[in-house]
Design a protein around this motif. Structure first.
Motif, PDB file in Angstrom:
ATOM      1  N   TRP A  83      -5.727   8.231  -0.460  1.00  0.00           N
ATOM      2  CA  TRP A  83      -6.661   7.182  -0.039  1.00  0.00           C
ATOM      3  C   TRP A  83      -7.912   7.744   0.622  1.00  0.00           C
TER       4      TRP A  83
ATOM      5  N   GLU B 120      -1.872  -3.528  -3.611  1.00  0.00           N
ATOM      6  CA  GLU B 120      -0.799  -3.956  -4.502  1.00  0.00           C
ATOM      7  C   GLU B 120       0.291  -4.652  -3.683  1.00  0.00           C
TER       8      GLU B 120
ATOM      9  N   LYS C 206      -5.853   3.156  -3.202  1.00  0.00           N
ATOM     10  CA  LYS C 206      -4.640   2.356  -3.366  1.00  0.00           C
ATOM     11  C   LYS C 206      -3.896   2.138  -2.054  1.00  0.00           C
TER      12      LYS C 206
END
Length: 259
Positions: free
Chosen positions: A105, A126, A203
């Motif tokens: 990240w 997510e 993510k």
């Protein structure tokens, strides 16, 4: 500024985490930050602001060995502003306590802000692999139509967002009147200073997404009210109408399903 493993220099980061009664997730969040590739213990910092938790959140934080400050009875927007005032980093990384960052990240966030005209970056997290159908449906709605490459966007969620400190200060930070939708309002005002970049490689997993329709409905009503109040800060925008009307859409869809 500090040197990374290639010898180039990158800005320092201040991770700002508001938390309230989240004993189930806070340790995972903190540990995911510590495990980030290129995270510098001596230069980067983690600021945790607790809003007066009554569960075992404090005990979990003690076990993690991370300092935190208790500031009660504030909206999350105000907590984030307090964290930004305490921060020493060149960049402000806003992460919610129920969010887990992927190891790459940090380095990918640097890519997002490589363009000096970009003032903020991030992406919609997510849902966990064992999610309910409600969580999976929301994930498809929120992320399914997005391309895999970075693109400019009107707003990003403040649960997984990195902002240039000077731009954040220039607009006065989050609107502390807002209890929710404060991230939408922030981005609309930040956009006057540069572009907002959605970078899918930043993510993260959101462990706190609503698992059932009743909880989802309540959260959407809550968010819709926040968007209405936010108009007093950033003005009326046509692209906000779907969010304001989304609770009615969900109710109509549920009624049609019953019929």
């Amino acid at each position: 500024l500090m040197a990374d493993k290639e010898g180039t220099r990158r800005p320092s980061l201040s991770f700002i985490i508001p938390v309230y009664n989240d004993q189930a997730n806070i340790a995972r969040c903190v540990q995911s930050i510590s495990a980030l590739h290129n995270f510098r213990q001596d230069d980067d910092e983690v600021i945790i602001l607790d809003n007066g938790s009554t569960d075992d959140t404090h005990q979990v934080l003690y076990q993690c060995g991370v300092p935190f400050e208790v500031i009660e009875h504030l909206h999350v927007s105000a907590l984030r502003n307090r964290g930004a005032q305490m921060a020493k980093g060149d960049l402000l990384a806003f992460v919610d306590s129920d969010v887990e960052l992927f190891p790459e990240w940090l380095e990918n966030s640097m890519d997002a802000l490589g363009d000096p005209t970009v003032v903020a970056g991030g992406c919609f997290p997510e849902v966990p692999t064992d999610s309910t159908w409600v969580q999976r449906a929301w994930d498809i709605h929120q992320r399914g139509c997005q391309p895999s490459a970075s693109f400019t966007i009107a707003w990003l969620s403040s649960m997984n967002q990195i902002v240039r400190r000077d731009a954040f200060q220039a607009i006065g930070g989050f609107n502390e009147i807002l209890e929710t939708a404060e991230d939408v309002d922030l981005c609309y005002r930040l956009a006057k200073h540069g572009s907002i970049l959605c970078n899918p490689t930043m993510k993260a997993i959101h462990w706190g997404e609503a698992k059932d329709l009743a909880t989802f409905w309540k959260k959407e009503v809550w968010r819709g009210i926040g968007n209405v109040r936010g108009m007093g800060s950033h003005g009326f925008r046509l692209d906000e109408l779907p969010s304001i009307g989304y609770p009615l859409y969900v109710l109509l869809f549920g009624a049609m399903s019953v019929v």
